[in-house]
Scaffold this motif. Structure first.
Motif, short mmCIF file in Angstrom:
data_model
loop_
_atom_site.label_atom_id
_atom_site.label_comp_id
_atom_site.label_asym_id
_atom_site.label_seq_id
_atom_site.Cartn_x
_atom_site.Cartn_y
_atom_site.Cartn_z
N ALA A 62 0.86 -1.19 0.00
CA ALA A 62 0.00 0.00 0.00
C ALA A 62 0.89 1.24 0.00
CB ALA A 62 -0.90 0.00 1.24
N ALA A 63 0.29 2.36 -0.22
CA ALA A 63 1.06 3.61 -0.22
C ALA A 63 1.15 4.16 1.20
CB ALA A 63 0.39 4.63 -1.14
N THR A 64 1.85 3.40 2.03
CA THR A 64 1.98 3.77 3.44
C THR A 64 3.42 3.56 3.89
OG1 THR A 64 1.48 1.53 4.22
CG2 THR A 64 -0.38 3.04 3.90
N THR A 65 3.78 4.23 4.98
CA THR A 65 5.12 4.05 5.52
C THR A 65 5.31 2.61 5.99
OG1 THR A 65 4.35 4.85 7.65
CG2 THR A 65 5.36 6.44 6.19
N TYR A 66 4.26 2.00 6.55
CA TYR A 66 4.36 0.61 7.00
C TYR A 66 4.69 -0.31 5.83
CZ TYR A 66 2.96 -4.09 8.32
OH TYR A 66 2.94 -5.44 8.53
N ALA A 67 4.02 -0.12 4.71
CA ALA A 67 4.26 -0.98 3.54
C ALA A 67 5.67 -0.77 3.00
CB ALA A 67 3.22 -0.69 2.46
N MET A 68 6.12 0.46 3.02
CA MET A 68 7.48 0.73 2.55
C MET A 68 8.50 0.08 3.47
SD MET A 68 7.31 2.55 -0.25
CE MET A 68 8.65 3.72 -0.49
N ASP A 69 8.30 0.22 4.78
CA ASP A 69 9.22 -0.40 5.74
C ASP A 69 9.21 -1.92 5.59
OD1 ASP A 69 8.58 1.95 8.46
OD2 ASP A 69 9.90 2.06 6.71
N ARG A 70 8.04 -2.48 5.35
CA ARG A 70 7.94 -3.93 5.20
C ARG A 70 8.69 -4.39 3.95
NH1 ARG A 70 2.49 -7.68 5.77
NH2 ARG A 70 3.41 -9.59 4.96
N ALA A 71 8.57 -3.62 2.88
CA ALA A 71 9.30 -3.96 1.65
C ALA A 71 10.80 -3.93 1.90
CB ALA A 71 8.92 -3.02 0.52
N LEU A 72 11.26 -2.93 2.63
CA LEU A 72 12.69 -2.84 2.94
C LEU A 72 13.15 -4.06 3.73
CD1 LEU A 72 12.98 0.94 3.87
CD2 LEU A 72 14.14 -0.20 1.96
N ARG A 73 12.31 -4.55 4.63
CA ARG A 73 12.68 -5.70 5.47
C ARG A 73 12.59 -7.01 4.71
NH1 ARG A 73 9.07 -3.44 9.07
NH2 ARG A 73 7.63 -5.18 8.72
N GLU A 74 11.60 -7.13 3.82
CA GLU A 74 11.27 -8.46 3.29
C GLU A 74 11.66 -8.69 1.84
OE1 GLU A 74 7.42 -9.15 6.25
OE2 GLU A 74 7.13 -9.16 4.08
N ASN A 75 11.83 -7.63 1.05
CA ASN A 75 12.20 -7.86 -0.35
C ASN A 75 13.58 -8.51 -0.42
OD1 ASN A 75 9.87 -6.63 -1.12
ND2 ASN A 75 10.84 -5.19 -2.54
N ASP A 76 13.67 -9.57 -1.21
CA ASP A 76 14.98 -10.19 -1.38
C ASP A 76 15.49 -10.04 -2.80
OD1 ASP A 76 13.68 -13.62 -1.49
OD2 ASP A 76 13.29 -11.86 -2.72
N SER A 77 14.74 -9.34 -3.64
CA SER A 77 15.18 -9.11 -5.01
C SER A 77 14.72 -7.72 -5.42
CB SER A 77 14.59 -10.17 -5.94
OG SER A 77 14.97 -9.92 -7.28
N TRP A 78 15.70 -6.90 -5.81
CA TRP A 78 15.37 -5.50 -6.10
C TRP A 78 15.57 -5.12 -7.55
CZ3 TRP A 78 13.11 -2.13 -2.84
CH2 TRP A 78 13.02 -2.52 -1.48
N GLY A 79 16.01 -5.99 -8.36
CA GLY A 79 16.25 -5.61 -9.74
C GLY A 79 17.52 -4.79 -9.86
N GLN A 80 17.75 -4.26 -11.03
CA GLN A 80 19.02 -3.62 -11.34
C GLN A 80 19.10 -2.20 -10.80
OE1 GLN A 80 19.82 -4.01 -15.50
NE2 GLN A 80 22.00 -4.28 -15.19
N GLY A 81 18.02 -1.49 -10.72
CA GLY A 81 18.04 -0.11 -10.29
C GLY A 81 18.61 0.80 -11.36
N THR A 82 18.55 2.10 -11.09
CA THR A 82 19.10 3.09 -12.01
C THR A 82 19.91 4.09 -11.22
OG1 THR A 82 18.57 4.61 -13.84
CG2 THR A 82 17.03 4.58 -11.98
N GLN A 83 21.11 4.39 -11.69
CA GLN A 83 22.03 5.24 -10.95
C GLN A 83 21.70 6.71 -11.19
OE1 GLN A 83 24.91 4.47 -8.90
NE2 GLN A 83 24.71 6.67 -8.50
N VAL A 84 21.58 7.44 -10.11
CA VAL A 84 21.43 8.89 -10.16
C VAL A 84 22.65 9.50 -9.48
CG1 VAL A 84 20.09 10.86 -9.32
CG2 VAL A 84 18.91 8.83 -10.21
N THR A 85 23.34 10.35 -10.20
CA THR A 85 24.52 11.01 -9.65
C THR A 85 24.34 12.51 -9.80
OG1 THR A 85 25.93 9.15 -10.27
CG2 THR A 85 27.02 11.22 -9.73
N VAL A 86 24.41 13.20 -8.67
CA VAL A 86 24.24 14.65 -8.67
C VAL A 86 25.58 15.29 -8.29
CG1 VAL A 86 22.91 16.60 -7.79
CG2 VAL A 86 21.85 14.33 -7.96
#
Length: 126
Positions: A100-124
């Motif tokens: 869901a679009a909630t802080t709880y759901a985001m925190d849960r994803a951080l704890r439980e996701n074991d695969s994040w894909g490649q991502g995209t690099q942002v350099t400032v």
């Protein structure tokens, strides 16, 4: 389901980038989606998320007022518009399905996701 983040690059401080999150199939269009980032030497952190309808959003304090999340379910894509970028925004950015679009759901994803894909690099640069 692995999502694909794209649109990163090198930008000067104060500049803007728009990231895109896409996936094959229909999972993305029917899911809440979160953006996360991981800076060198730091833990992955939540950035922003959006509900399936787009009616609810969340932003971390560090990006509130500068980043805007949106989605186009017809295009099966979620966007992260990043303005007023600072060197502190330098990181690899990832997108993921969240409960869901909630802080709880985001925190849960951080704890439980074991695969994040490649991502995209942002350099400032300063």
């Amino acid at each position: 389901v692995q999502l694909q983040a794209s649109g990163g690059g090198l930008v000067q401080a104060g500049g803007s980038l728009r990231l895109s999150c896409t996936a094959s199939g229909d999972t993305l269009r029917y899911s809440a989606i979160g953006w996360f980032r991981q800076a060198p030497g730091a833990e992955r952190e939540a950035v922003s998320c959006i509900s399936q309808s787009g009616g609810s959003t969340y932003y971390s304090d560090s990006v509130k007022g500068r980043f805007t999340i949106s989605r186009d379910n017809g295009m099966n894509t979620v966007y992260l518009q990043m303005n007023s970028l600072t060197p502190e925004d330098t990181a690899v950015y990832y997108c993921s399905v969240v409960l869901a679009a909630t802080t709880y759901a985001m925190d849960r994803a951080l704890r439980e996701n074991d695969s994040w894909g490649q991502g995209t690099q942002v350099t400032v640069s300063s």
